[in-house]
Design a protein around this motif. Structure first.
Motif, PDB file in Angstrom:
ATOM      1  N   THR A  42       0.851  -1.186   0.000  1.00 26.96           N
ATOM      2  CA  THR A  42       0.000   0.000   0.000  1.00 26.96           C
ATOM      3  C   THR A  42       0.894   1.247   0.000  1.00 26.96           C
ATOM      4  N   ASP A  43       0.289   2.406   0.161  1.00 29.51           N
ATOM      5  CA  ASP A  43       1.171   3.575   0.274  1.00 29.51           C
ATOM      6  C   ASP A  43       1.331   4.037   1.723  1.00 29.51           C
ATOM      7  N   SER A  44       1.237   3.086   2.661  1.00 29.52           N
ATOM      8  CA  SER A  44       1.569   3.400   4.062  1.00 29.52           C
ATOM      9  C   SER A  44       3.077   3.644   4.148  1.00 29.52           C
ATOM     10  N   SER A  45       3.548   4.073   5.314  1.00 27.91           N
ATOM     11  CA  SER A  45       4.992   4.301   5.458  1.00 27.91           C
ATOM     12  C   SER A  45       5.744   2.980   5.236  1.00 27.91           C
ATOM     13  N   TYR A  46       5.126   1.849   5.626  1.00 26.76           N
ATOM     14  CA  TYR A  46       5.774   0.551   5.404  1.00 26.76           C
ATOM     15  C   TYR A  46       5.826   0.231   3.907  1.00 26.76           C
ATOM     16  N   GLY A  47       4.731   0.537   3.218  1.00 26.20           N
ATOM     17  CA  GLY A  47       4.690   0.285   1.777  1.00 26.20           C
ATOM     18  C   GLY A  47       5.737   1.109   1.041  1.00 26.20           C
ATOM     19  N   ARG A  48       5.910   2.346   1.519  1.00 25.14           N
ATOM     20  CA  ARG A  48       6.912   3.213   0.857  1.00 25.14           C
ATOM     21  C   ARG A  48       8.319   2.666   1.094  1.00 25.14           C
ATOM     22  N   ARG A  49       8.549   2.159   2.282  1.00 26.11           N
ATOM     23  CA  ARG A  49       9.858   1.557   2.596  1.00 26.11           C
ATOM     24  C   ARG A  49      10.074   0.327   1.696  1.00 26.11           C
ATOM     25  N   ILE A  50       9.008  -0.458   1.486  1.00 23.97           N
ATOM     26  CA  ILE A  50       9.106  -1.643   0.625  1.00 23.97           C
ATOM     27  C   ILE A  50       9.496  -1.220  -0.792  1.00 23.97           C
ATOM     28  N   ARG A  51       8.895  -0.129  -1.272  1.00 25.16           N
ATOM     29  CA  ARG A  51       9.199   0.317  -2.646  1.00 25.16           C
ATOM     30  C   ARG A  51      10.670   0.707  -2.783  1.00 25.16           C
ATOM     31  N   GLN A  52      11.261   1.189  -1.691  1.00 28.16           N
ATOM     32  CA  GLN A  52      12.696   1.505  -1.757  1.00 28.16           C
ATOM     33  C   GLN A  52      13.516   0.223  -1.940  1.00 28.16           C
ATOM     34  N   LEU A  53      12.969  -0.895  -1.445  1.00 26.05           N
ATOM     35  CA  LEU A  53      13.694  -2.168  -1.567  1.00 26.05           C
ATOM     36  C   LEU A  53      13.705  -2.684  -3.002  1.00 26.05           C
ATOM     37  N   PHE A  69       6.275  -6.314   4.995  1.00 27.33           N
ATOM     38  CA  PHE A  69       5.071  -6.693   4.237  1.00 27.33           C
ATOM     39  C   PHE A  69       3.907  -6.975   5.190  1.00 27.33           C
ATOM     40  N   ILE A  70       4.218  -7.619   6.338  1.00 26.88           N
ATOM     41  CA  ILE A  70       3.153  -7.939   7.292  1.00 26.88           C
ATOM     42  C   ILE A  70       2.614  -6.662   7.948  1.00 26.88           C
ATOM     43  N   GLN A  71       3.513  -5.756   8.326  1.00 27.79           N
ATOM     44  CA  GLN A  71       3.059  -4.501   8.959  1.00 27.79           C
ATOM     45  C   GLN A  71       2.211  -3.696   7.979  1.00 27.79           C
ATOM     46  N   ASP A  72       2.645  -3.683   6.720  1.00 35.34           N
ATOM     47  CA  ASP A  72       1.879  -2.962   5.696  1.00 35.34           C
ATOM     48  C   ASP A  72       0.478  -3.576   5.565  1.00 35.34           C
ATOM     49  N   ARG A  73       0.407  -4.909   5.593  1.00 34.31           N
ATOM     50  CA  ARG A  73      -0.888  -5.589   5.470  1.00 34.31           C
ATOM     51  C   ARG A  73      -1.756  -5.349   6.709  1.00 34.31           C
ATOM     52  N   GLN A  74      -1.145  -5.284   7.883  1.00 37.39           N
ATOM     53  CA  GLN A  74      -1.952  -5.041   9.100  1.00 37.39           C
ATOM     54  C   GLN A  74      -2.693  -3.715   8.986  1.00 37.39           C
ATOM     55  N   ILE A  75      -2.002  -2.701   8.494  1.00 34.25           N
ATOM     56  CA  ILE A  75      -2.649  -1.389   8.324  1.00 34.25           C
ATOM     57  C   ILE A  75      -3.740  -1.491   7.263  1.00 34.25           C
ATOM     58  N   HIS A  76      -3.430  -2.178   6.160  1.00 36.70           N
ATOM     59  CA  HIS A  76      -4.390  -2.342   5.066  1.00 36.70           C
ATOM     60  C   HIS A  76      -5.672  -3.008   5.565  1.00 36.70           C
ATOM     61  N   VAL A  77      -5.490  -4.081   6.354  1.00 44.24           N
ATOM     62  CA  VAL A  77      -6.639  -4.838   6.868  1.00 44.24           C
ATOM     63  C   VAL A  77      -7.450  -3.984   7.842  1.00 44.24           C
ATOM     64  N   GLN A  78      -6.769  -3.318   8.781  1.00 46.63           N
ATOM     65  CA  GLN A  78      -7.482  -2.539   9.812  1.00 46.63           C
ATOM     66  C   GLN A  78      -8.178  -1.322   9.231  1.00 46.63           C
ATOM     67  N   GLU A  79      -7.461  -0.621   8.349  1.00 48.28           N
ATOM     68  CA  GLU A  79      -7.979   0.682   7.916  1.00 48.28           C
ATOM     69  C   GLU A  79      -8.871   0.616   6.688  1.00 48.28           C
TER      70      GLU A  79
END
Ligand code: TYD
Length: 205
Positions: A42-53, A69-79
């Motif tokens: 997603t475009d959460s802060s975790y997703g942006r960090r993933i894109r740098q990878l 990836f899991i932290q990004d998904r947790q936000i995606h699922v909750q929000e």
């Protein structure tokens, strides 16, 4: 509480997931359904960090990568995913936890443990799993889109990813041969969507 439907589009890069997701969204909207389209990362802060990878996977350990990836998904699922399912929407997501199992599994992490770590994420009602020979999908990425391969898309790695996707056999998975061409695939995806709506007695307002 879950009134909506969750449909994930999965497969290796270059199989046409995003195109089929958009076609599916139009198909369902034309039927009057409320459809939300989304993607992972997603475009959460975790997703942006993933894109740098994408440009250099060596920046962090495999464990850290999986955790992102899991932290990004947790936000995606909750929000987004859970509230939209509660509100009765049909949520179409471009990638979900099968991507983590396949990609981080191919990188060397334990596949069964990846599934366990994703226990918090609602099980999809349907997974459209587009399958294709990685050599063809890579040619599509390079020629069709004129793009270079990112660090998740190297051939050896993608072969392992494709083998893992081929090994998943949860009942929600509907496998489609993506090499059949856009129109053929579109028809098969629409059939799978119609069957799901009928099975669930899901009527769009
Ligand atoms: P992709 O769908 O290609 O996104 P974009 O359009 O932003 O390039 O996905 C990005 C890459 O991330 C893809 O090569 C697969 C990888 N990926 C994982 O390794 N694990 C995951 O859990 C997810 C969701 C994606």
């Amino acid at each position: 509480m879950r009134n909506g439907l969750l449909i994930a589009f999965e497969g290796i890069d270059g199989t046409g997931k995003s195109t089929q997701l958009q076609l599916s969204a139009s198909f369902l909207r034309d039927m009057g359904c409320r459809v939300i389209t989304t993607c992972e990362p997603t475009d959460s802060s975790y997703g942006r960090r993933i894109r740098q990878l994408y440009v250099d996977r060596g920046q962090c350990t495999l464990e850290e990568e999986l955790h992102l990836f899991i932290q990004d998904r947790q936000i995606h699922v909750q929000e987004l995913i859970k509230p939209q399912l509660a509100a009765g929407s049909i949520v179409l997501t471009d990638r979900y936890y099968y991507s983590t199992a396949a990609y981080q599994g191919a990188a060397g992490m334990d596949v069964a443990e990846i599934f366990v770590a994703n226990d918090f994420a609602p099980t999809p009602d349907l997974v459209i799993l587009l399958s294709m020979d990685p050599e063809i999908s890579i040619a599509r990425i390079q020629e069709g889109r004129g793009e270079q391969l990112n660090d998740f898309e190297q051939l050896d790695q993608l072969k392992k990813v494709a083998d893992l996707f081929a090994s998943f056999n949860d009942p929600c998975i509907h496998r489609i041969d993506a090499a059949a061409g856009l129109e053929q695939v579109r028809k098969q995806v629409q059939t799978a969507l119609s069957v799901l709506l009928e099975e669930r007695n899901f009527t769009c307002p």
